[in-house]
Design a protein around this motif. Structure first.
Motif, PDB file in Angstrom:
ATOM      1  N   ALA A 111      84.647  28.045 134.015  1.00  0.00           N
ATOM      2  CA  ALA A 111      83.716  28.506 132.984  1.00  0.00           C
ATOM      3  C   ALA A 111      82.983  27.327 132.354  1.00  0.00           C
ATOM      4  O   ALA A 111      81.765  27.370 132.146  1.00  0.00           O
ATOM      5  CB  ALA A 111      84.472  29.297 131.916  1.00  0.00           C
ATOM      6  N   ILE A 112      83.721  26.259 132.057  1.00  0.00           N
ATOM      7  CA  ILE A 112      83.113  25.069 131.453  1.00  0.00           C
ATOM      8  C   ILE A 112      82.209  24.359 132.445  1.00  0.00           C
ATOM      9  O   ILE A 112      81.108  23.922 132.106  1.00  0.00           O
ATOM     10  CB  ILE A 112      84.214  24.127 130.933  1.00  0.00           C
ATOM     11  CG1 ILE A 112      84.951  24.786 129.761  1.00  0.00           C
ATOM     12  CG2 ILE A 112      83.637  22.778 130.505  1.00  0.00           C
ATOM     13  CD1 ILE A 112      86.168  24.025 129.287  1.00  0.00           C
ATOM     14  N   SER A 113      82.648  24.250 133.680  1.00  0.00           N
ATOM     15  CA  SER A 113      81.850  23.560 134.698  1.00  0.00           C
ATOM     16  C   SER A 113      80.538  24.292 134.978  1.00  0.00           C
ATOM     17  O   SER A 113      79.490  23.665 135.166  1.00  0.00           O
ATOM     18  CB  SER A 113      82.656  23.423 135.991  1.00  0.00           C
ATOM     19  OG  SER A 113      81.917  22.776 136.996  1.00  0.00           O
TER      20      SER A 113
ATOM     21  N   LYS B 112      78.541  31.303 125.708  1.00  0.00           N
ATOM     22  CA  LYS B 112      79.127  32.607 126.002  1.00  0.00           C
ATOM     23  C   LYS B 112      79.217  32.801 127.510  1.00  0.00           C
ATOM     24  O   LYS B 112      78.218  32.676 128.214  1.00  0.00           O
ATOM     25  CB  LYS B 112      78.277  33.729 125.397  1.00  0.00           C
ATOM     26  CG  LYS B 112      78.478  33.914 123.897  1.00  0.00           C
ATOM     27  CD  LYS B 112      77.763  35.182 123.422  1.00  0.00           C
ATOM     28  CE  LYS B 112      78.069  35.440 121.960  1.00  0.00           C
ATOM     29  NZ  LYS B 112      77.419  36.690 121.475  1.00  0.00           N
ATOM     30  N   SER B 113      80.398  33.096 127.972  1.00  0.00           N
ATOM     31  CA  SER B 113      80.571  33.421 129.385  1.00  0.00           C
ATOM     32  C   SER B 113      80.126  34.858 129.627  1.00  0.00           C
ATOM     33  O   SER B 113      80.106  35.688 128.714  1.00  0.00           O
ATOM     34  CB  SER B 113      82.032  33.253 129.803  1.00  0.00           C
ATOM     35  OG  SER B 113      82.462  31.926 129.628  1.00  0.00           O
TER      36      SER B 113
ATOM     37  N   GLN C  59      86.151  35.642 138.281  1.00  0.00           N
ATOM     38  CA  GLN C  59      85.820  34.323 137.747  1.00  0.00           C
ATOM     39  C   GLN C  59      84.689  33.651 138.520  1.00  0.00           C
ATOM     40  O   GLN C  59      84.004  32.772 137.981  1.00  0.00           O
ATOM     41  CB  GLN C  59      87.074  33.440 137.771  1.00  0.00           C
ATOM     42  CG  GLN C  59      88.168  33.903 136.830  1.00  0.00           C
ATOM     43  CD  GLN C  59      89.433  33.071 136.934  1.00  0.00           C
ATOM     44  OE1 GLN C  59      89.575  32.252 137.843  1.00  0.00           O
ATOM     45  NE2 GLN C  59      90.360  33.271 136.017  1.00  0.00           N
ATOM     46  N   SER C  60      84.494  34.052 139.776  1.00  0.00           N
ATOM     47  CA  SER C  60      83.484  33.418 140.627  1.00  0.00           C
ATOM     48  C   SER C  60      82.180  34.204 140.688  1.00  0.00           C
ATOM     49  O   SER C  60      81.208  33.725 141.287  1.00  0.00           O
ATOM     50  CB  SER C  60      84.030  33.263 142.053  1.00  0.00           C
ATOM     51  OG  SER C  60      85.259  32.587 142.067  1.00  0.00           O
ATOM     52  N   GLY C  61      82.147  35.400 140.092  1.00  0.00           N
ATOM     53  CA  GLY C  61      80.986  36.261 140.222  1.00  0.00           C
ATOM     54  C   GLY C  61      79.684  35.600 139.781  1.00  0.00           C
ATOM     55  O   GLY C  61      78.659  35.673 140.481  1.00  0.00           O
TER      56      GLY C  61
ATOM     57  N   LYS D 284      84.753  36.725 131.454  1.00  0.00           N
ATOM     58  CA  LYS D 284      85.561  37.159 130.313  1.00  0.00           C
ATOM     59  C   LYS D 284      86.677  38.093 130.766  1.00  0.00           C
ATOM     60  O   LYS D 284      87.831  37.967 130.323  1.00  0.00           O
ATOM     61  CB  LYS D 284      84.681  37.864 129.279  1.00  0.00           C
ATOM     62  CG  LYS D 284      83.758  36.948 128.504  1.00  0.00           C
ATOM     63  CD  LYS D 284      82.948  37.746 127.488  1.00  0.00           C
ATOM     64  CE  LYS D 284      82.056  36.833 126.662  1.00  0.00           C
ATOM     65  NZ  LYS D 284      81.241  37.601 125.690  1.00  0.00           N
ATOM     66  N   LEU D 285      86.346  39.031 131.642  1.00  0.00           N
ATOM     67  CA  LEU D 285      87.347  39.983 132.127  1.00  0.00           C
ATOM     68  C   LEU D 285      88.425  39.272 132.936  1.00  0.00           C
ATOM     69  O   LEU D 285      89.628  39.558 132.788  1.00  0.00           O
ATOM     70  CB  LEU D 285      86.668  41.063 132.964  1.00  0.00           C
ATOM     71  CG  LEU D 285      87.562  42.178 133.502  1.00  0.00           C
ATOM     72  CD1 LEU D 285      88.277  42.882 132.364  1.00  0.00           C
ATOM     73  CD2 LEU D 285      86.738  43.171 134.330  1.00  0.00           C
ATOM     74  N   GLY D 286      88.013  38.330 133.788  1.00  0.00           N
ATOM     75  CA  GLY D 286      88.993  37.583 134.582  1.00  0.00           C
ATOM     76  C   GLY D 286      89.948  36.797 133.714  1.00  0.00           C
ATOM     77  O   GLY D 286      91.171  36.807 133.932  1.00  0.00           O
ATOM     78  N   LEU D 287      89.429  36.112 132.698  1.00  0.00           N
ATOM     79  CA  LEU D 287      90.292  35.326 131.802  1.00  0.00           C
ATOM     80  C   LEU D 287      91.174  36.238 130.951  1.00  0.00           C
ATOM     81  O   LEU D 287      92.330  35.900 130.666  1.00  0.00           O
ATOM     82  CB  LEU D 287      89.438  34.428 130.914  1.00  0.00           C
ATOM     83  CG  LEU D 287      88.704  33.285 131.632  1.00  0.00           C
ATOM     84  CD1 LEU D 287      87.815  32.527 130.657  1.00  0.00           C
ATOM     85  CD2 LEU D 287      89.694  32.332 132.291  1.00  0.00           C
TER      86      LEU D 287
END
Length: 476
Positions: A342-344, A438-439, A89-91, A444-447
């Motif tokens: 993701a939104i931030s 689009k993330s 998520q932080s990548g 995407k993988l983390g979520l």
């Protein structure tokens, strides 16, 4: 002691090797290719997470200072899964730091150093190893909380965390010193055989408990939580909320159930009261929050109160329910923080009002957030329902019916404020709604991993049975 004995420290040795390897990569790779370190870190830690599940021997090292068994190995793997999700998520955020500020690789050094401290803390066989692990797990996170050097609120967060942690550490160390004075030993096995319930011992326990209560964000040791979460980078707030709290919960539970079991008549009353006030304070303060990081901060405080329902039992069922709940909590809370991040990253928005109409523009993110909040609230059939059900069952099995009733009341309160976010996303309209975006693949993988975990863990009953069997290793 031969080399094979050190394989008992497999988790620690591999993580240390990864950290050193990333340090070498930092000085070896050209500046315009530094972002490749992010991919390398995620890949290596993914391998480390998989290797952590492989079969290993168990035993003691360094004269009993370091101890490992099947449950400890499993819990380290749970922490690894949480950190891997966090890295995914932080990548994108770290890559941005590397590209625009020529910094970011130290993030992994600090994060892995903190995780290494947690490994030592939960494998501790005496108070010396425990305290070294506690300090190593805390100090790097204080630096990470101040990681956004361009934001004053991040620096403020780091200062608040380090000052609060220093005070809590001193209080805890004073408590350990008193326990040593009354028992003449720092080894857990010896203390459990010697310790008696007298005034000085009780004072030592209370001070020690206060130090760990700070890391778990139990009331009244929670005042730092919301301010630090709000100022810290979202990934670090998630780390504090999930990984740091989970490790502290585990070692506190093990110490209560084994080393401090002779004081159960004392600590069960303390936990009873703190569980109630932690649930109520966390939930009632969450009702009025608009910033999503502060919202999740008070939510995590309330969840800590629920966890105490499993700790108060002092038996195998209690260990199994707490570990199972922490596993579910890892996926649920990281899913919520992941959506916020993701939104931030795309918009810089972090307030609940900004989420109005989110389902119309970003339905997938809305669904992941809904799953996360439903799991945190304990709504069936997602995993959080089963986690809370087993916690309530454990407390009820010891006759704490009033405590269970108050916990159910708090579940109802939490359901209200979790649904506030769901209502904003699905039912409210906003002309200035967050636009579609689009993330990247890592996010995407983390979520996806968190969403699958929330849906599957609760329904896969053999997992709870497996944890219940592992919990025997501490009580036999």
């Amino acid at each position: 002691m031969d080399f094979s004995s050190f394989l008992l420290m497999r988790h620690e040795i591999i993580l240390l090797a990864i950290t050193l390897l990333l340090l070498v990569a930092e000085v070896s790779i050209a500046n315009n290719k530094k972002n490749s370190i992010v991919h390398l870190a995620i890949f290596l830690f993914g391998i480390h997470t998989i290797v952590g599940f492989l079969k290993m021997d168990y035993g003691d090292l360094f004269g009993g200072m370091f101890h490992t068994n099947e449950l400890i190995k499993f819990f380290k793997s749970v922490l690894n899964i949480g950190v891997l999700i966090l890295l995914l998520q932080s990548g994108d955020w770290i890559e941005e730091k590397i590209l625009h500020q020529q910094r970011g690789t130290e993030f992994f050094m600090l994060l892995f150093s903190s995780l290494l401290g947690m490994y030592f803390m939960i494998s501790a066989g005496d108070f010396l190893m425990f305290y070294l692990g506690l300090e190593l797990s805390t100090l790097p996170v204080a630096a990470l909380a101040a990681y956004d050097i361009t934001k004053r609120i991040s620096s403020e967060s780091g200062i608040k965390l380090i000052l609060s942690a220093a005070l809590a550490s001193g209080v805890s160390l004073f408590g350990i010193s008193i326990l040593y004075a009354t028992t003449g030993s720092i080894y857990f096995i010896e203390i459990s055989e010697i310790i008696t319930s007298n005034n000085l011992t009780i004072l030592g326990f209370v001070l020690f408990f206060a130090g760990l209560g700070f890391k778990i964000s139990l009331v009244p040791f929670h005042f730092w939580t919301a301010d630090v979460y709000e100022g810290a980078p979202i990934s670090i707030a998630a780390y504090l909320s999930v990984i740091s709290k989970g490790a502290a919960v585990f070692i506190l539970m093990i110490l209560l159930f084994t080393v401090l079991k002779p004081l159960m008549a004392i600590w069960e009353n303390i936990i009873y009261v703190i569980a109630i006030i932690t649930m109520f304070i966390g939930n009632l303060f969450a009702l009025r929050q608009q910033n999503m990081k502060r919202f999740l901060a008070f939510s995590s405080i309330a969840q800590a109160g629920f966890i105490l329902l499993g700790m108060i039992t002092g038996n195998q069922l209690g260990i199994a329910t707490v570990v199972y709940f922490v596993l579910i909590y890892v996926f649920s809370n990281l899913a919520a923080f992941g959506v916020v991040q993701a939104i931030s990253l795309q918009t810089g928005k972090e307030n609940m009002k900004d989420y109005e109409g989110l389902y119309r523009t970003n339905p997938n993110l809305s669904l992941v957030m809904m799953l996360a909040l439903f799991s945190l609230a304990g709504i069936p059939p997602v995993a959080g329902f089963f986690g809370k059900f087993f916690l309530f069952t454990a407390a009820a099995s010891k006759g704490y019916y009033l405590l269970v009733f108050l916990a159910v009341v708090n579940v109802t309160i939490s359901l209200y404020y979790y649904l506030l976010v769901v209502r904003a996303m699905f039912l409210r309209k906003n002309e200035n709604a967050i636009p579609y975006f689009k993330s990247k693949i890592y996010m995407k993988l983390g979520l996806l991993i968190t969403a699958v975990g929330i849906l599957v863990i609760g329904l896969y009953s053999p997992l709870y049975n497996y944890i219940h069997e592992l919990s025997k290793s501490f009580l036999n």
